[in-house]
Design an enzyme around this catalytic site. Structure first.
Site, PDB file in Angstrom:
ATOM      1  N   PHE A   1       0.804  -1.195  -0.100  1.00 41.57           N
ATOM      2  CA  PHE A   1      -0.083   0.049  -0.097  1.00 41.57           C
ATOM      3  C   PHE A   1       0.940   1.370  -0.288  1.00 41.57           C
ATOM      4  CE2 PHE A   1      -2.398  -3.296   1.963  1.00 41.57           C
ATOM      5  CZ  PHE A   1      -3.765  -3.266   1.388  1.00 41.57           C
TER       6      PHE A   1
ATOM      7  N   PHE B   1       2.684   1.156   4.115  1.00 42.03           N
ATOM      8  CA  PHE B   1       3.118   0.169   4.589  1.00 42.03           C
ATOM      9  C   PHE B   1       2.756  -1.074   3.575  1.00 42.03           C
ATOM     10  CE2 PHE B   1      -1.553   0.586   5.244  1.00 42.03           C
ATOM     11  CZ  PHE B   1      -1.868  -0.919   5.332  1.00 42.03           C
TER      12      PHE B   1
ATOM     13  N   GLU C   1       1.060  -5.009   3.817  1.00 43.53           N
ATOM     14  CA  GLU C   1       0.518  -6.265   4.966  1.00 43.53           C
ATOM     15  C   GLU C   1       1.131  -7.471   4.366  1.00 43.53           C
ATOM     16  OE1 GLU C   1      -3.798  -8.207   5.821  1.00 43.53           O
ATOM     17  OE2 GLU C   1      -3.665  -6.877   3.944  1.00 43.53           O
ATOM     18  N   ILE C   2       1.705  -8.480   5.220  1.00 45.82           N
ATOM     19  CA  ILE C   2       2.108  -9.640   5.046  1.00 45.82           C
ATOM     20  C   ILE C   2       0.943 -10.481   5.267  1.00 45.82           C
ATOM     21  CG2 ILE C   2       3.859 -11.471   5.884  1.00 45.82           C
ATOM     22  CD1 ILE C   2       5.777  -9.232   6.213  1.00 45.82           C
ATOM     23  N   VAL C   3       0.664 -11.386   4.383  1.00 45.38           N
ATOM     24  CA  VAL C   3      -0.360 -12.017   4.529  1.00 45.38           C
ATOM     25  C   VAL C   3      -0.192 -13.532   4.982  1.00 45.38           C
ATOM     26  CG1 VAL C   3      -2.801 -13.058   3.181  1.00 45.38           C
ATOM     27  CG2 VAL C   3      -1.705 -10.824   2.553  1.00 45.38           C
TER      28      VAL C   3
ATOM     29  N   CYS D   1       3.002 -16.555   5.264  1.00 48.80           N
ATOM     30  CA  CYS D   1       4.533 -16.753   5.386  1.00 48.80           C
ATOM     31  C   CYS D   1       4.806 -18.082   5.983  1.00 48.80           C
ATOM     32  CB  CYS D   1       5.060 -15.776   6.347  1.00 48.80           C
ATOM     33  SG  CYS D   1       6.970 -16.050   6.720  1.00 48.80           S
TER      34      CYS D   1
ATOM     35  N   LEU E   1       2.818  -4.791   8.490  1.00 45.21           N
ATOM     36  CA  LEU E   1       1.860  -5.071   9.228  1.00 45.21           C
ATOM     37  C   LEU E   1       1.363  -6.616   8.941  1.00 45.21           C
ATOM     38  CD1 LEU E   1      -0.532  -1.916   9.367  1.00 45.21           C
ATOM     39  CD2 LEU E   1       1.227  -2.593  11.217  1.00 45.21           C
TER      40      LEU E   1
ATOM     41  N   ILE F   1      -6.542  -3.377   5.653  1.00 44.08           N
ATOM     42  CA  ILE F   1      -6.145  -4.787   5.873  1.00 44.08           C
ATOM     43  C   ILE F   1      -7.397  -5.446   6.626  1.00 44.08           C
ATOM     44  CG2 ILE F   1      -3.720  -4.261   6.080  1.00 44.08           C
ATOM     45  CD1 ILE F   1      -3.763  -4.414   9.043  1.00 44.08           C
TER      46      ILE F   1
ATOM     47  N   TYR G   1      -8.141 -10.559  11.612  1.00 41.35           N
ATOM     48  CA  TYR G   1      -8.364 -12.256  11.719  1.00 41.35           C
ATOM     49  C   TYR G   1      -8.508 -12.526  13.134  1.00 41.35           C
ATOM     50  CZ  TYR G   1      -6.129 -12.476   6.994  1.00 41.35           C
ATOM     51  OH  TYR G   1      -5.773 -12.399   5.599  1.00 41.35           O
TER      52      TYR G   1
END
Length: 801
Positions: free
Chosen positions: A534, A539, A541-543, A545, A577, A608, A611
């Site tokens: 973004f 920033f 966003e790590i979705v 890993c 994030l 984002i 969860y």
């Protein structure tokens, strides 16, 4: 990857032995790329040009059309004893031609060889020699065409082969037919480096600036003889790059720069003058890595006084240049590059002395392949040594070091207690064990103290694993390999994240808005990090890993994250994030993530997805840290500290003879008269020396601190700076300090020496001046309190009055 041209893909053309640039071809005889091969061509041309004229005509008749009859259409003499068809795998060497004579008939038209050279009877010797040079180049390219395995390179060789053959037939001057001719991009690489030296170092005194100029010359020379990897090799190494653009530049480089080094019938251009930033970007990372590796490898051959400049400051020079090469806003790549406010354009030759832009074909001053060997020079380290022989000595050399450090954002004032840079450089020059500095290269047996990512970093160096940022696209033609990798990533994430719906994983992995840093081993995906950037919000966003289960505990996860950090620094996004579940929190903590989110909530709210049962974690990146080499740097720092401790211990552990004066009736002696006591650093208290009694030191420091806190100018420094009151303060100030923190440290007996106490106090003043402008109230308070503090320190006898 295969090596199609007899040299490693993307490799320096000049080795430690000072060999010539690699010749085109796939190894073997003259196409081997060694200095012997290039010298052989030049020697043979010299021999042929000095032979009798009939011998020259016999050579040229093979490539000339028949002039016996007007109706004869034979375009080249052919021997009655032709070589077997098809040709053997290894064609006969050019230096062993089939013997012919002028009376021998042609197999095609039955006329003798002399009928093919009647048009050359009254041609000048100079023109005959020019045609002979082309004839030998034709034979050389014939061998290269048959030996070359890479299709793109083979096609270029064949085109040049036909061009030279046609030029002999028509007695013309060969000219490569192309839409564009050099220079292909402006400003050129040479001009860009000129501008870089002028932009960054124009303020230096002339002698110090000349050293930088010599380093830049060496760098340009390496580019001129750099061997580009073939387009097929580059596609395997970097499938996401613009393959079409690279292929165009590779073809141009072969035609105008590489092949003319050996086939001097063709006009030759220097790579640095014919190409611009596009080509430089494609070779810079690999080139920089290999140059520095060679410099480290040959450091023992350098004089000790030059070693520090080569191993410390040349890498900084390359780092500064790399920043300008990849920056889209760098002014050095503007054709209207201006210096100062005068508006005068910098002339291209005012900084670096450039060579001729193009070598006119057949000119007597044209460098032969033998001369090209001399132009190549030695290895990077040896070349640096010769450059630095002319560098400023003593204080001037130290000033140069300070300039290079200041360009790397090291302009902060020296704090009391800091280690002098001269001492660090001196210690670094004594560290000669590569395994102690960089870790073992050829072994998988790592010590217990090795960094988590050391094994992965070693595997990457050896080419065992690769990292690629890939993603799906709706506008470009799908790449089969990329699609296969995306499917592999979907499988890895599905197996390692069983609580995540497979449909959801598939949708995000193949979503064009998401990218994935993939870890490839033996051609298959074994792990990756899926993320969405973004840029407008600052920033990413790590979705997802994950690393496949049978490849874990090898440091791959840490190295993956480090590559992702460097990728985002290049794209100017400095915050991560992610929502981590209970099993992933530990991993993310090790990678620098925390629950203290640096991004304001307004920036990421609505961007984002939340969860359930997961914890939001963030990580702020420091653009000055090379994350993939961070553990190596820490290891290097530890080695420096270890050496410094060893030096100090060698001084302290010296054994002095015992005191014998007491046997003679002496009852008391001054402490400073004890042998060795001064060497330990002890000094009398009255002359600004250390207090040895902990309670006395504590009492003295407490009194000084209390007086500083009650001073009328101490109010801005009483407590830590609040983020809300000073936006961006902690991005500018890396080591904050305040009087409240000093009071807590004093109570916990942290200040075991006066130097620790004074260093913390000095940091308060240094930080204030670094963040606030000189005309501000805070800046003035810092100056007043500093003056008061040093007055009280002197009164307490902690420093000299």
């Amino acid at each position: 990857m295969s090596e199609s041209a007899g040299v490693p893909q993307g490799s320096p053309a000049v080795g430690a032995s000072g060999s010539a640039p690699a010749a085109p071809g796939a190894g073997g005889t003259e196409c081997s790329g060694s200095a012997v091969g290039s010298a052989r061509i030049a020697v043979k041309k010299a021999q042929l040009r000095s032979s009798p004229r009939p011998k020259k005509l016999e050579k040229l008749g093979v490539y000339s059309s028949c002039k016996a009859e007007g109706a004869c259409k034979c375009n080249g003499w052919k021997s009655q004893n032709p070589p077997p068809t098809p040709p053997p795998p290894t064609p006969p060497r050019a230096e062993q031609p089939v013997a012919v004579n002028l009376l021998e008939p042609c197999r095609s038209c039955s006329h003798s060889l002399s009928d093919h050279v009647t048009h050359l009877e009254h041609v000048s010797e100079e023109e005959v020699n020019r045609l002979l040079g082309m004839a030998l180049d034709v034979e050389y390219l014939y061998n290269c065409v048959h030996k070359e395995e890479d299709p793109d390179t083979k096609q270029v060789y064949f085109s040049l082969f036909k061009l030279l053959k046609k030029s002999i037939l028509q007695m013309g001057i060969p000219a490569v037919e192309a839409v564009e001719s050099p220079p292909f991009e402006k400003p050129s690489i040479e001009q860009g480096v000129n501008n870089f030296v002028q932009y960054k170092f124009s303020h230096l005194p002339s002698r110090e600036r000349q050293t930088i100029v010599e380093l830049a010359k060496m760098f340009l020379n390496q580019i001129n003889y750099w061997q580009l990897e073939t387009p097929s090799q580059r596609r395997q190494r970097a499938p996401a790059d613009d393959a079409a653009s690279y292929k165009v530049n590779y073809t141009r480089w072969l035609c105008y720069c590489n092949v003319p080094q050996f086939c001097d019938s063709l006009p030759r251009y220097e790579s640095t003058q014919g190409f611009g930033r596009t080509l430089l970007r494609s070779v810079f990372p690999v080139m920089r890595k290999q140059l520095l590796q060679q410099a480290r490898h040959e450091k023992d051959k350098l004089p000790p006084e030059k070693r520090t400049l080569i191993l410390t400051h040349f890498p900084k020079f390359l780092s500064m240049l790399e920043e300008e090469v990849y920056s889209n806003s760098s002014p050095i790549w503007s054709e209207e590059f201006l210096v100062g406010s005068s508006g005068d354009q910098v002339p291209i030759h005012t900084v670096l002395s450039a060579t001729t832009v193009a070598r006119p074909p057949y000119s007597s001053s044209s460098p032969s392949p033998v001369e090209s060997v001399g132009m190549g020079g030695g290895s990077p380290a040896c070349k640096l040594a010769s450059v630095l022989e002319r560098s400023p000595a003593g204080a001037e050399k130290r000033r140069l070091a300070e300039v290079l450090l200041s360009q790397e954002d090291c302009k902060r004032a020296r704090v009391i207690g800091d280690i002098p840079m001269e001492l660090i450089n001196d210690v670094m020059a004594t560290i000669t064990d590569p395994s102690a500095m960089l870790g073992p290269e050829q072994t998988s047996l790592l010590s217990a103290h090795s960094a988590r990512d050391e094994a992965a970093r070693m595997e990457e160096r050896r080419g065992v694993i690769e990292f690629h940022v890939i993603g799906n696209s709706l506008t470009q033609k799908p790449n089969k390999k990329v699609l296969m990798w995306l499917v592999g990533l979907q499988n890895v994430f599905s197996h390692q994240l069983p609580r995540m719906p497979k449909e959801y994983i598939t949708r995000l992995v193949f979503d064009p808005k998401h990218k994935t840093l993939s870890l490839i081993k033996d051609g298959r995906v074994i792990g990756g990090i899926c993320f969405r950037m973004f840029p407008s919000q600052g920033f990413t966003e790590i979705v997802f890993c994950a690393v496949t289960s049978n490849e874990q505990v090898k440091g791959y996860g840490t190295h993956l994250m480090n590559h992702l950090k460097e990728y985002h620094i290049k794209h100017n996004i400095l915050n991560f994030l992610t929502y981590a579940d209970e099993y992933a929190i530990g991993y993310f903590k090790k990678q620098g993530f925390s629950k203290d989110i640096k991004v304001s909530k307004a920036k990421y709210m609505g961007y984002i997805k939340d969860y359930e049962g997961a914890t939001l974690m963030g990580c702020a990146l420091n653009p000055n840290i090379p994350y993939t080499e961070f553990s190596v740097i820490i290891k290097k720092q530890k080695e420096i500290i270890k050496k410094m401790i060893e030096r100090k211990q060698a001084q302290i552990r010296k054994v002095y003879p015992g005191l014998s004066c007491f046997k003679e009736g002496v009852r008391q002696i001054p402490i400073e008269s004890i042998p060795g006591i001064r060497e330990t650093g002890w000094k009398p208290l009255g002359k600004g020396k250390e207090l040895k009694d902990p309670e006395q030191l504590y009492s003295t420091l407490k009194n000084v601190l209390q007086q500083a806190k009650t001073h009328q100018s101490a109010w801005p420094f009483m407590e830590p700076v609040k983020k809300s009151e000073a936006p961006g303060y902690y991005q500018v100030i890396r080591f904050p300090m305040d009087l409240k923190t000093m009071s807590e440290r004093l109570k916990s007996r942290y200040y075991t020496t006066r130097k620790l106490f004074m260093a913390d106090m000095q940091r308060i003043f240094t930080n204030c001046r670094e963040y606030n402008p000189p005309e501000s109230e805070y800046y003035k308070c810092a100056s007043l309190l500093e003056k008061f503090f040093y007055t009280k320190i002197k009164e307490a006898g902690l420093i000299d009055k």
